[in-house]
Design a protein around this motif. Structure first.
Motif, PDB file in Angstrom:
ATOM      1  N   ALA A  22      -6.680 -16.840  33.108  1.00 31.64           N
ATOM      2  CA  ALA A  22      -6.571 -18.019  34.976  1.00 31.64           C
ATOM      3  C   ALA A  22      -4.784 -18.434  35.341  1.00 31.64           C
ATOM      4  CB  ALA A  22      -7.748 -18.968  34.600  1.00 31.64           C
ATOM      5  N   ALA A  23      -4.973 -18.362  36.273  1.00 31.75           N
ATOM      6  CA  ALA A  23      -3.833 -19.110  36.726  1.00 31.75           C
ATOM      7  C   ALA A  23      -3.777 -20.766  37.073  1.00 31.75           C
ATOM      8  CB  ALA A  23      -3.869 -18.190  37.854  1.00 31.75           C
ATOM      9  N   VAL A 160     -14.554 -23.805  33.694  1.00 21.59           N
ATOM     10  CA  VAL A 160     -16.249 -24.972  33.535  1.00 21.59           C
ATOM     11  C   VAL A 160     -16.947 -24.173  32.745  1.00 21.59           C
ATOM     12  CG1 VAL A 160     -17.930 -25.244  35.366  1.00 21.59           C
ATOM     13  CG2 VAL A 160     -15.560 -25.078  36.251  1.00 21.59           C
ATOM     14  N   LEU A 161     -17.655 -24.437  31.792  1.00 24.11           N
ATOM     15  CA  LEU A 161     -18.442 -24.228  31.197  1.00 24.11           C
ATOM     16  C   LEU A 161     -19.742 -25.010  31.954  1.00 24.11           C
ATOM     17  CD1 LEU A 161     -18.809 -23.256  28.489  1.00 24.11           C
ATOM     18  CD2 LEU A 161     -19.367 -25.540  27.672  1.00 24.11           C
ATOM     19  N   ALA A 162     -20.337 -23.928  32.056  1.00 24.87           N
ATOM     20  CA  ALA A 162     -21.219 -23.752  33.325  1.00 24.87           C
ATOM     21  C   ALA A 162     -23.512 -23.793  32.591  1.00 24.87           C
ATOM     22  CB  ALA A 162     -21.962 -23.222  34.156  1.00 24.87           C
ATOM     23  N   GLU A 206     -18.648 -14.508  31.955  1.00 21.80           N
ATOM     24  CA  GLU A 206     -17.486 -14.857  32.201  1.00 21.80           C
ATOM     25  C   GLU A 206     -16.827 -14.074  33.373  1.00 21.80           C
ATOM     26  OE1 GLU A 206     -13.096 -13.861  31.440  1.00 21.80           O
ATOM     27  OE2 GLU A 206     -14.980 -13.445  31.185  1.00 21.80           O
ATOM     28  N   TYR A 207     -16.073 -15.062  34.183  1.00 17.12           N
ATOM     29  CA  TYR A 207     -15.271 -14.234  35.272  1.00 17.12           C
ATOM     30  C   TYR A 207     -14.956 -15.741  35.664  1.00 17.12           C
ATOM     31  CZ  TYR A 207     -17.408 -17.702  38.889  1.00 17.12           C
ATOM     32  OH  TYR A 207     -18.748 -17.987  39.803  1.00 17.12           O
ATOM     33  N   GLY A 208     -13.841 -14.839  37.358  1.00 17.90           N
ATOM     34  CA  GLY A 208     -12.635 -15.038  37.782  1.00 17.90           C
ATOM     35  C   GLY A 208     -13.304 -15.927  39.002  1.00 17.90           C
ATOM     36  N   GLY A 209     -13.384 -17.321  39.332  1.00 14.93           N
ATOM     37  CA  GLY A 209     -14.121 -17.920  40.397  1.00 14.93           C
ATOM     38  C   GLY A 209     -12.948 -18.891  41.327  1.00 14.93           C
ATOM     39  N   GLU A 221     -11.444 -20.651  35.786  1.00 18.33           N
ATOM     40  CA  GLU A 221     -12.500 -19.931  34.581  1.00 18.33           C
ATOM     41  C   GLU A 221     -14.116 -20.120  34.529  1.00 18.33           C
ATOM     42  OE1 GLU A 221     -12.103 -16.638  30.939  1.00 18.33           O
ATOM     43  OE2 GLU A 221     -10.190 -18.476  31.765  1.00 18.33           O
ATOM     44  N   TRP A 222     -15.162 -19.762  34.524  1.00 17.78           N
ATOM     45  CA  TRP A 222     -15.976 -19.197  34.467  1.00 17.78           C
ATOM     46  C   TRP A 222     -16.817 -19.367  32.989  1.00 17.78           C
ATOM     47  CZ3 TRP A 222     -18.910 -23.197  37.133  1.00 17.78           C
ATOM     48  CH2 TRP A 222     -18.817 -23.603  38.441  1.00 17.78           C
TER      49      TRP A 222
END
Length: 267
Positions: A22-23, A160-162, A206-209, A221-222
């Motif tokens: 993640a940036a 973020v851990l959702a 997991e994905y980038g958002g 990072e999610w």
């Protein structure tokens, strides 16, 4: 408990299909999303200051419309891509204080509640907050609530851990301290045991958002658990009494891919 398969890629950086790290995001955005104090600009979830208008309230919120890696997203039922790396959560019971931000209620730990090691970086828990109903959906299905464990690294990266939640039968003891804090914001010395708040199934997507609130900063990072936790009707009612509609609508996923993996929890 019902088990829900979520797609595999929900996180904060424009990871896209490359799964790059993640940036970094700026410190102001990384400390406590959702940022109730994002400048002096008032925003809400409804009307002239609602999500469709966030980008027009101030130039600082431009990413809410101009960004191409926004969150939340609708997740597929199954993810084709499998991750070989496994995040590790170290959970350390501590206490914290509940804070009403004006958009949600956060539980802010006094000590080291949890640390996530992921792709060579270490992220510490900054706060836990809720959205009702859920912000992320699965094949168009909305859950009763969603909790975000916002973790930050020293360089400003956000992970973020959702955890999705649905109404079940019995009271969820692991979540009761959070519920007590939501009922009476400002309460301190609330027990925080992250391990007891997580689903038993270690599978995640997991994905980038981005942040799901203004300024909608990307580079987040999610990591989202497949399996929702169950809360009692009474516990959901406490959250609903505080904020019954504080969820940003689903955003275009574009060419972002979901990735599936498993997480290790240590105590």
């Amino acid at each position: 408990m019902k088990k829900l398969a979520l797609p595999a890629v929900l996180l904060l950086a424009p990871l896209l299909a490359s799964c790059a790290a993640a940036a970094p995001v700026d410190d102001a955005a990384s400390t406590a999303p959702p940022p109730a104090t994002a400048g002096e600009v008032h925003w809400s979830y409804h009307g002239a200051e609602g999500p469709d208008e966030w980008s027009h309230l101030t130039d600082d919120f431009a990413a809410c419309e101009a960004g191409d890696a926004q969150s939340p997203i609708d997740l597929p039922e199954h993810a084709d891509e499998k991750l070989t790396e496994h995040p590790r959560i170290t959970s350390s019971p501590t206490v914290g204080e509940s804070v009403d931000t004006g958009h949600t209620v956060q539980l802010v730990p006094d000590g080291d509640a949890s640390e996530i090691e992921w792709r060579g970086d270490e992220f510490d828990l900054a706060q836990v907050h809720f959205h009702l109903p859920s912000e992320h959906t699965v094949e168009g299905r909305t859950m009763d609530a969603e909790f975000h464990f916002v973790h930050t690294a020293e360089d400003g990266q956000v992970l973020v851990l959702a955890v999705l939640a649905e109404e079940g039968g019995a009271e969820n003891e692991g979540w009761q301290p959070f519920i007590d804090g939501a009922a009476e914001p400002g309460t301190d010395d609330l027990p925080i045991d992250v391990a007891s708040m997580l689903p038993t199934d270690p599978t995640f997507e997991e994905y980038g958002g981005s942040l799901t609130t203004p300024p909608c900063t990307e580079g987040v990072e999610w990591v989202i658990y497949h399996e929702p936790v169950e809360l009692s009707a009474e516990q959901i009612a406490v959250l609903r009494e505080k904020y019954d509609d504080n969820a940003r609508p689903v955003q275009p996923r574009g060419d972002r891919e979901a990735h599936e993996g498993t997480i290790t929890v240590e105590q």
